[in-house]
Design a protein around this motif. Structure first.
Motif, PDB file in Angstrom:
ATOM      1  N   ALA A 256      65.142 -23.708 -70.199  1.00 20.58           N
ATOM      2  CA  ALA A 256      65.934 -22.384 -70.174  1.00 20.58           C
ATOM      3  C   ALA A 256      64.811 -21.241 -70.808  1.00 20.58           C
ATOM      4  CB  ALA A 256      67.018 -22.428 -71.110  1.00 20.58           C
ATOM      5  N   PRO A 257      65.008 -20.097 -70.738  1.00 23.71           N
ATOM      6  CA  PRO A 257      64.354 -19.162 -71.337  1.00 23.71           C
ATOM      7  C   PRO A 257      64.262 -18.901 -72.737  1.00 23.71           C
ATOM      8  CG  PRO A 257      65.621 -18.018 -69.516  1.00 23.71           C
ATOM      9  CD  PRO A 257      66.290 -19.375 -69.713  1.00 23.71           C
ATOM     10  N   SER A 258      63.455 -18.466 -73.430  1.00 24.88           N
ATOM     11  CA  SER A 258      63.480 -18.316 -74.944  1.00 24.88           C
ATOM     12  C   SER A 258      64.422 -17.687 -75.545  1.00 24.88           C
ATOM     13  CB  SER A 258      61.996 -17.725 -75.335  1.00 24.88           C
ATOM     14  OG  SER A 258      61.930 -16.471 -74.882  1.00 24.88           O
ATOM     15  N   GLY A 259      64.954 -16.684 -74.698  1.00 26.49           N
ATOM     16  CA  GLY A 259      66.111 -15.958 -75.605  1.00 26.49           C
ATOM     17  C   GLY A 259      65.519 -14.815 -76.108  1.00 26.49           C
ATOM     18  N   ARG A 260      64.335 -14.457 -75.990  1.00 22.52           N
ATOM     19  CA  ARG A 260      63.793 -13.438 -76.631  1.00 22.52           C
ATOM     20  C   ARG A 260      63.391 -12.215 -75.582  1.00 22.52           C
ATOM     21  NH1 ARG A 260      59.039 -13.895 -80.647  1.00 22.52           N
ATOM     22  NH2 ARG A 260      57.820 -13.931 -78.809  1.00 22.52           N
ATOM     23  N   GLU A 261      63.562 -10.876 -75.795  1.00 24.56           N
ATOM     24  CA  GLU A 261      63.115  -9.976 -74.688  1.00 24.56           C
ATOM     25  C   GLU A 261      62.201  -8.870 -75.708  1.00 24.56           C
ATOM     26  OE1 GLU A 261      65.225  -8.721 -70.854  1.00 24.56           O
ATOM     27  OE2 GLU A 261      66.378  -7.368 -72.557  1.00 24.56           O
ATOM     28  N   LEU A 262      61.350  -8.517 -74.902  1.00 29.63           N
ATOM     29  CA  LEU A 262      60.534  -7.216 -75.399  1.00 29.63           C
ATOM     30  C   LEU A 262      60.935  -6.297 -74.658  1.00 29.63           C
ATOM     31  CD1 LEU A 262      58.669  -5.822 -77.488  1.00 29.63           C
ATOM     32  CD2 LEU A 262      56.724  -6.960 -75.745  1.00 29.63           C
ATOM     33  N   VAL A 263      61.241  -5.017 -75.299  1.00 29.13           N
ATOM     34  CA  VAL A 263      61.399  -3.707 -74.435  1.00 29.13           C
ATOM     35  C   VAL A 263      60.455  -2.934 -74.923  1.00 29.13           C
ATOM     36  CG1 VAL A 263      62.895  -2.006 -73.569  1.00 29.13           C
ATOM     37  CG2 VAL A 263      63.971  -4.366 -73.935  1.00 29.13           C
TER      38      VAL A 263
ATOM     39  N   GLY B  84      58.262 -17.871 -71.916  1.00 29.31           N
ATOM     40  CA  GLY B  84      59.699 -18.003 -71.781  1.00 29.31           C
ATOM     41  C   GLY B  84      60.177 -16.709 -72.192  1.00 29.31           C
ATOM     42  N   ASP B  85      59.498 -15.716 -72.605  1.00 26.90           N
ATOM     43  CA  ASP B  85      60.129 -14.419 -73.033  1.00 26.90           C
ATOM     44  C   ASP B  85      60.510 -13.671 -71.672  1.00 26.90           C
ATOM     45  OD1 ASP B  85      59.662 -15.260 -75.600  1.00 26.90           O
ATOM     46  OD2 ASP B  85      58.075 -13.735 -76.026  1.00 26.90           O
TER      47      ASP B  85
ATOM     48  N   PHE C 150      58.685  -1.913 -65.157  1.00 32.59           N
ATOM     49  CA  PHE C 150      58.422  -3.164 -64.961  1.00 32.59           C
ATOM     50  C   PHE C 150      59.540  -4.360 -65.474  1.00 32.59           C
ATOM     51  CE2 PHE C 150      56.735  -7.168 -66.675  1.00 32.59           C
ATOM     52  CZ  PHE C 150      55.712  -7.925 -65.711  1.00 32.59           C
ATOM     53  N   ALA C 151      59.878  -5.338 -65.010  1.00 25.50           N
ATOM     54  CA  ALA C 151      60.831  -6.179 -65.503  1.00 25.50           C
ATOM     55  C   ALA C 151      60.423  -7.593 -64.984  1.00 25.50           C
ATOM     56  CB  ALA C 151      62.243  -5.801 -64.822  1.00 25.50           C
ATOM     57  N   GLY C 152      60.196  -8.459 -66.022  1.00 22.91           N
ATOM     58  CA  GLY C 152      59.593  -9.922 -65.423  1.00 22.91           C
ATOM     59  C   GLY C 152      60.002 -11.040 -66.615  1.00 22.91           C
ATOM     60  N   GLN C 153      60.222 -12.005 -66.005  1.00 26.69           N
ATOM     61  CA  GLN C 153      60.589 -13.190 -66.993  1.00 26.69           C
ATOM     62  C   GLN C 153      59.426 -14.199 -66.857  1.00 26.69           C
ATOM     63  OE1 GLN C 153      63.640 -14.286 -68.831  1.00 26.69           O
ATOM     64  NE2 GLN C 153      61.962 -15.541 -69.370  1.00 26.69           N
TER      65      GLN C 153
ATOM     66  N   ALA D 134      71.722  -3.187 -74.393  1.00 26.18           N
ATOM     67  CA  ALA D 134      72.818  -3.884 -74.824  1.00 26.18           C
ATOM     68  C   ALA D 134      73.641  -4.923 -73.825  1.00 26.18           C
ATOM     69  CB  ALA D 134      73.633  -3.046 -75.126  1.00 26.18           C
ATOM     70  N   SER D 135      73.263  -4.434 -72.482  1.00 27.54           N
ATOM     71  CA  SER D 135      73.951  -5.547 -71.485  1.00 27.54           C
ATOM     72  C   SER D 135      73.229  -6.563 -71.139  1.00 27.54           C
ATOM     73  CB  SER D 135      74.343  -4.568 -70.300  1.00 27.54           C
ATOM     74  OG  SER D 135      73.082  -4.101 -69.567  1.00 27.54           O
ATOM     75  N   ARG D 136      71.911  -6.699 -71.578  1.00 26.54           N
ATOM     76  CA  ARG D 136      71.219  -7.904 -71.298  1.00 26.54           C
ATOM     77  C   ARG D 136      71.643  -9.172 -72.096  1.00 26.54           C
ATOM     78  NH1 ARG D 136      68.315  -7.996 -67.252  1.00 26.54           N
ATOM     79  NH2 ARG D 136      66.303  -9.248 -68.774  1.00 26.54           N
ATOM     80  N   PRO D 137      71.119 -10.231 -71.629  1.00 28.93           N
ATOM     81  CA  PRO D 137      71.790 -11.635 -72.233  1.00 28.93           C
ATOM     82  C   PRO D 137      70.872 -12.034 -73.272  1.00 28.93           C
ATOM     83  CG  PRO D 137      70.858 -12.029 -70.021  1.00 28.93           C
ATOM     84  CD  PRO D 137      70.808 -10.454 -70.368  1.00 28.93           C
ATOM     85  N   ALA D 138      69.824 -11.519 -73.598  1.00 28.88           N
ATOM     86  CA  ALA D 138      68.756 -12.218 -74.358  1.00 28.88           C
ATOM     87  C   ALA D 138      69.514 -11.954 -75.896  1.00 28.88           C
ATOM     88  CB  ALA D 138      67.654 -11.186 -74.545  1.00 28.88           C
ATOM     89  N   GLN D 139      69.446 -13.395 -76.759  1.00 28.29           N
ATOM     90  CA  GLN D 139      69.634 -13.295 -78.038  1.00 28.29           C
ATOM     91  C   GLN D 139      68.992 -12.538 -78.999  1.00 28.29           C
ATOM     92  OE1 GLN D 139      68.999 -16.677 -76.747  1.00 28.29           O
ATOM     93  NE2 GLN D 139      70.985 -16.819 -75.633  1.00 28.29           N
ATOM     94  N   GLU D 140      67.726 -12.123 -78.774  1.00 24.07           N
ATOM     95  CA  GLU D 140      66.813 -11.617 -79.939  1.00 24.07           C
ATOM     96  C   GLU D 140      66.052 -10.486 -78.873  1.00 24.07           C
ATOM     97  OE1 GLU D 140      63.095 -12.994 -82.724  1.00 24.07           O
ATOM     98  OE2 GLU D 140      64.385 -14.395 -81.639  1.00 24.07           O
TER      99      GLU D 140
END
Length: 277
Positions: free
Chosen positions: A41-48, A76-77, A97-100, A168-174
């Motif tokens: 699973a992804p890390s749950g972290r997202e940098l914007v 995983g970010d 850019f948008a990437g996982q 706000a609509s993104r699923p990341a927890q952090e």
């Protein structure tokens, strides 16, 4: 570079088919290694990262912002890059850019797999990291205002309202936001300038105006780091305004972000001197 191009071609089609609803500019490694069923699973972290095109930012400050982003990102970010400007022809808010990034296999799952599959996966993950750094870096550099291009207006409120709703609509927890801007609104909504000079604003009065014009947003609980606040001049100058002016500017944005479901963690004026956390 040829190997990275091969990786992109090899991975893009299976990954896109599996994740059709989610943009991903980073080719996935698990489909490439035929290990999709074992993908962590992804890390749950997202940098914007949000870059204000209207600011002529000196190279040292651009490089510092890049280094902050690279120190933060881990396997995983999720990483997203927005550029915003004034609402002019060819200058507007864009998702650049948008990437996982994939996470490596560990523990019992890794130990249960054959060495051939693992070698293919590990090699792909190394190439993926290099591909991300190059691709994201190209878009990062291109998002800054170009020398000789002056954009007099700056739609910070309107742009952040749209970007915040997407965050706000993104699923990341952090969620962590690196906001690269002088933070000086100059639009029909309002201006932090008067007589071609930066105003010493009243933070409470400015926040009232923003609320009355429904310009708050929802950042989904993000932690926000500002880089470049109060910056004036281009490559020739890194001058910025008085301490009092910057204190009022920081106070306003801290209140704005609090009212927009976010926390201002640091306010670089102009340079951000703490790491993203």
């Amino acid at each position: 570079m040829r190997r990275l191009a091969t990786l992109a071609l090899a991975c893009a089609l299976p990954f896109t088919a599996a994740q059709a609803s989610e943009r991903n500019d980073i080719p996935g490694c698990y489909p490439h290694a035929q290990l999709s069923e074992h993908q962590p699973a992804p890390s749950g972290r997202e940098l914007v990262v949000i870059i204000d095109e209207t600011v002529q930012m000196p190279q040292p400050l651009q490089r510092s912002a890049w280094e902050h982003a690279m120190r933060y990102v881990q396997p995983g970010d999720s990483v997203r890059l927005y550029q915003f400007s004034a609402f002019l022809q060819n200058h507007y808010m864009k998702l650049q850019f948008a990437g996982q990034l994939d996470s490596p296999l560990q523990g019992k799952v890794r130990n249960s797999l054959g060495s051939t599959s693992l070698k293919q996966l590990d090699a792909c993950l190394l190439q993926q990291a290099a591909f991300f750094k190059k691709k994201f870096g190209q878009q990062f550099v291109a998002s800054f205002g170009q020398p000789g291009t002056e954009i007099a207006r700056s739609e910070i409120f309107g742009s952040l309202q749209k970007i915040g709703e997407e965050i706000a609509s993104r699923p990341a927890q952090e969620k962590v936001v690196l906001l690269i801007s002088d933070m000086l609104e100059n639009s029909d909504f309002g201006s932090f300038y008067k007589n071609n000079q930066i105003r010493d604003i009243d933070p409470a009065a400015e926040l009232d105006k923003v609320q009355q014009k429904n310009l708050l947003t929802d950042f989904g609980g993000a932690r926000v780091y500002v880089h470049g606040a109060g910056l004036v001049g281009g490559d020739a100058k890194e001058a910025y305004r008085s301490g009092k002016t910057l204190q009022h500017l920081e106070s306003f944005w801290s209140s704005y972000l609090k009212q927009s479901n976010a926390s201002l963690m640091a306010f670089g004026s102009p340079s951000l001197n703490v790491d993203l956390k």
